[in-house]
Design a protein around this motif. Structure first.
Motif, PDB file in Angstrom:
ATOM      1  N   THR A   1      41.194  36.705  45.619  1.00  0.00           N
ATOM      2  CA  THR A   1      42.155  37.773  45.345  1.00  0.00           C
ATOM      3  C   THR A   1      42.521  37.707  43.870  1.00  0.00           C
ATOM      4  N   ARG A   2      42.275  38.804  43.181  1.00  0.00           N
ATOM      5  CA  ARG A   2      42.570  38.875  41.753  1.00  0.00           C
ATOM      6  C   ARG A   2      44.078  38.985  41.569  1.00  0.00           C
ATOM      7  N   LYS A   3      44.661  38.088  40.814  1.00  0.00           N
ATOM      8  CA  LYS A   3      46.099  38.141  40.548  1.00  0.00           C
ATOM      9  C   LYS A   3      46.359  39.320  39.616  1.00  0.00           C
ATOM     10  N   GLY A   4      47.317  40.117  39.949  1.00  0.00           N
ATOM     11  CA  GLY A   4      47.603  41.309  39.156  1.00  0.00           C
ATOM     12  C   GLY A   4      46.877  42.525  39.682  1.00  0.00           C
ATOM     13  N   GLY A   5      45.857  42.329  40.507  1.00  0.00           N
ATOM     14  CA  GLY A   5      45.179  43.429  41.173  1.00  0.00           C
ATOM     15  C   GLY A   5      44.352  44.344  40.294  1.00  0.00           C
ATOM     16  N   ASN A   6      44.126  44.015  39.044  1.00  0.00           N
ATOM     17  CA  ASN A   6      43.321  44.879  38.169  1.00  0.00           C
ATOM     18  C   ASN A   6      41.864  44.850  38.587  1.00  0.00           C
ATOM     19  N   GLY A   7      41.194  45.981  38.512  1.00  0.00           N
ATOM     20  CA  GLY A   7      39.765  46.047  38.806  1.00  0.00           C
ATOM     21  C   GLY A   7      38.986  46.003  37.516  1.00  0.00           C
ATOM     22  N   GLY A   8      37.696  46.221  37.622  1.00  0.00           N
ATOM     23  CA  GLY A   8      36.850  46.274  36.437  1.00  0.00           C
ATOM     24  C   GLY A   8      36.350  44.918  36.016  1.00  0.00           C
ATOM     25  N   PRO A   9      35.717  44.870  34.847  1.00  0.00           N
ATOM     26  CA  PRO A   9      35.126  43.622  34.354  1.00  0.00           C
ATOM     27  C   PRO A   9      36.180  42.528  34.194  1.00  0.00           C
ATOM     28  N   LEU A  10      35.750  41.306  34.331  1.00  0.00           N
ATOM     29  CA  LEU A  10      36.655  40.178  34.160  1.00  0.00           C
ATOM     30  C   LEU A  10      37.097  40.062  32.713  1.00  0.00           C
ATOM     31  N   GLN A  11      38.314  39.594  32.541  1.00  0.00           N
ATOM     32  CA  GLN A  11      38.867  39.353  31.221  1.00  0.00           C
ATOM     33  C   GLN A  11      39.262  37.880  31.127  1.00  0.00           C
ATOM     34  N   VAL A  12      38.985  37.258  29.988  1.00  0.00           N
ATOM     35  CA  VAL A  12      39.382  35.875  29.773  1.00  0.00           C
ATOM     36  C   VAL A  12      40.889  35.767  29.974  1.00  0.00           C
ATOM     37  N   GLY A  13      41.301  34.783  30.736  1.00  0.00           N
ATOM     38  CA  GLY A  13      42.712  34.561  31.029  1.00  0.00           C
ATOM     39  C   GLY A  13      43.146  35.072  32.397  1.00  0.00           C
ATOM     40  N   GLU A  14      42.373  35.988  32.994  1.00  0.00           N
ATOM     41  CA  GLU A  14      42.702  36.472  34.333  1.00  0.00           C
ATOM     42  C   GLU A  14      42.580  35.334  35.329  1.00  0.00           C
ATOM     43  N   GLU A  15      43.346  35.454  36.436  1.00  0.00           N
ATOM     44  CA  GLU A  15      43.315  34.421  37.457  1.00  0.00           C
ATOM     45  C   GLU A  15      43.014  35.009  38.827  1.00  0.00           C
ATOM     46  N   PHE A  16      42.392  34.188  39.655  1.00  0.00           N
ATOM     47  CA  PHE A  16      42.108  34.528  41.048  1.00  0.00           C
ATOM     48  C   PHE A  16      42.703  33.440  41.933  1.00  0.00           C
ATOM     49  N   HIS A  17      43.312  33.856  43.031  1.00  0.00           N
ATOM     50  CA  HIS A  17      43.705  32.919  44.080  1.00  0.00           C
ATOM     51  C   HIS A  17      42.569  32.918  45.096  1.00  0.00           C
ATOM     52  N   ILE A  18      42.212  31.747  45.594  1.00  0.00           N
ATOM     53  CA  ILE A  18      41.132  31.640  46.575  1.00  0.00           C
ATOM     54  C   ILE A  18      41.705  31.031  47.851  1.00  0.00           C
ATOM     55  N   ALA A  19      41.670  31.813  48.919  1.00  0.00           N
ATOM     56  CA  ALA A  19      42.043  31.300  50.234  1.00  0.00           C
ATOM     57  C   ALA A  19      40.800  30.638  50.805  1.00  0.00           C
ATOM     58  N   ILE A  20      40.821  29.323  50.861  1.00  0.00           N
ATOM     59  CA  ILE A  20      39.664  28.536  51.279  1.00  0.00           C
ATOM     60  C   ILE A  20      39.888  28.070  52.712  1.00  0.00           C
ATOM     61  N   LEU A  21      38.862  28.173  53.538  1.00  0.00           N
ATOM     62  CA  LEU A  21      38.968  27.757  54.932  1.00  0.00           C
ATOM     63  C   LEU A  21      39.561  26.353  55.020  1.00  0.00           C
ATOM     64  N   GLY A  22      40.576  26.205  55.827  1.00  0.00           N
ATOM     65  CA  GLY A  22      41.277  24.933  55.950  1.00  0.00           C
ATOM     66  C   GLY A  22      42.449  24.910  54.985  1.00  0.00           C
ATOM     67  N   PRO A  23      42.989  23.745  54.745  1.00  0.00           N
ATOM     68  CA  PRO A  23      44.179  23.645  53.884  1.00  0.00           C
ATOM     69  C   PRO A  23      43.832  23.468  52.405  1.00  0.00           C
ATOM     70  N   TRP A  24      42.788  24.130  51.927  1.00  0.00           N
ATOM     71  CA  TRP A  24      42.272  23.840  50.585  1.00  0.00           C
ATOM     72  C   TRP A  24      42.405  24.989  49.602  1.00  0.00           C
ATOM     73  N   ASN A  25      43.385  25.848  49.732  1.00  0.00           N
ATOM     74  CA  ASN A  25      43.533  26.985  48.824  1.00  0.00           C
ATOM     75  C   ASN A  25      43.692  26.511  47.391  1.00  0.00           C
ATOM     76  N   GLY A  26      43.321  27.386  46.461  1.00  0.00           N
ATOM     77  CA  GLY A  26      43.460  27.051  45.054  1.00  0.00           C
ATOM     78  C   GLY A  26      43.309  28.278  44.194  1.00  0.00           C
TER      79      GLY A  26
END
Length: 164
Positions: free
Chosen positions: A29-54
């Motif tokens: 999930t892209r933090k900030g919800g912006n679409g389009g090409p990636l920009q340096v500094g953007e962040e993503f939250h990753i819901a990882i199966l099990g208790p391993w989100n990051g």
């Protein structure tokens, strides 16, 4: 025989990153919800199966590649690079690579990842499926199985390599 060039493919992967990852295993999930090409500094939250989100942050984004670094709380500490290019020996063959250099953030993660093996299997399945989805997006066909190469370096600097 891909119908997309490396920059066209990478533009699609960067703009639609969550669609390439199996959401059950690693839902981006892209933090900030912006679409389009990636920009340096953007962040993503990753819901990882099990208790391993990051979360990860974009540290490099170019026409044929991008790179993430893991953030505090991610089960690993390191970086991962995604790249698309033509093979020198076969200019009509596109190669997509994911290269990760990381270590477990703590002993519990290392135990689950390395000793039990569950984390390694889940991570490998995520990136293999990601590669299959990228190959499908090119409009061409994969020339073979996805190759996974793993190199373990212990605390003394000894290296052990495996391939599957």
């Amino acid at each position: 025989r891909p119908r997309l060039t490396p920059p066209e493919l990478m533009a699609q992967v960067q703009s639609e990153l969550p669609r390439f990852s199996p959401e059950l295993l690693a839902d981006f999930t892209r933090k900030g919800g912006n679409g389009g090409p990636l920009q340096v500094g953007e962040e993503f939250h990753i819901a990882i199966l099990g208790p391993w989100n990051g979360s990860v942050r974009v540290t490099d984004a170019g026409p044929t590649s991008f790179e993430f670094v893991t953030l505090e709380g991610h089960p690993e500490a390191g970086h991962i690079r995604f790249e698309a290019h033509y093979l020198d020996a076969a200019p009509d063959v596109l190669r997509f690579e994911i290269r990760s250099r990381a270590r477990s953030r703590d002993g519990l993660v290392a135990f689950v990842y390395d000793t039990i093996g569950g984390g390694k299997l889940m991570q490998e399945a995520t990136w293999v499926e990601f590669c299959h989805r990228v190959a499908e997006a090119t409009g061409g066909q994969a020339l073979g199985k996805v190759t996974v190469e793993t190199q373990h370096i212990d605390e003394d600097g000894h290296s052990q390599q495996s391939r599957s």
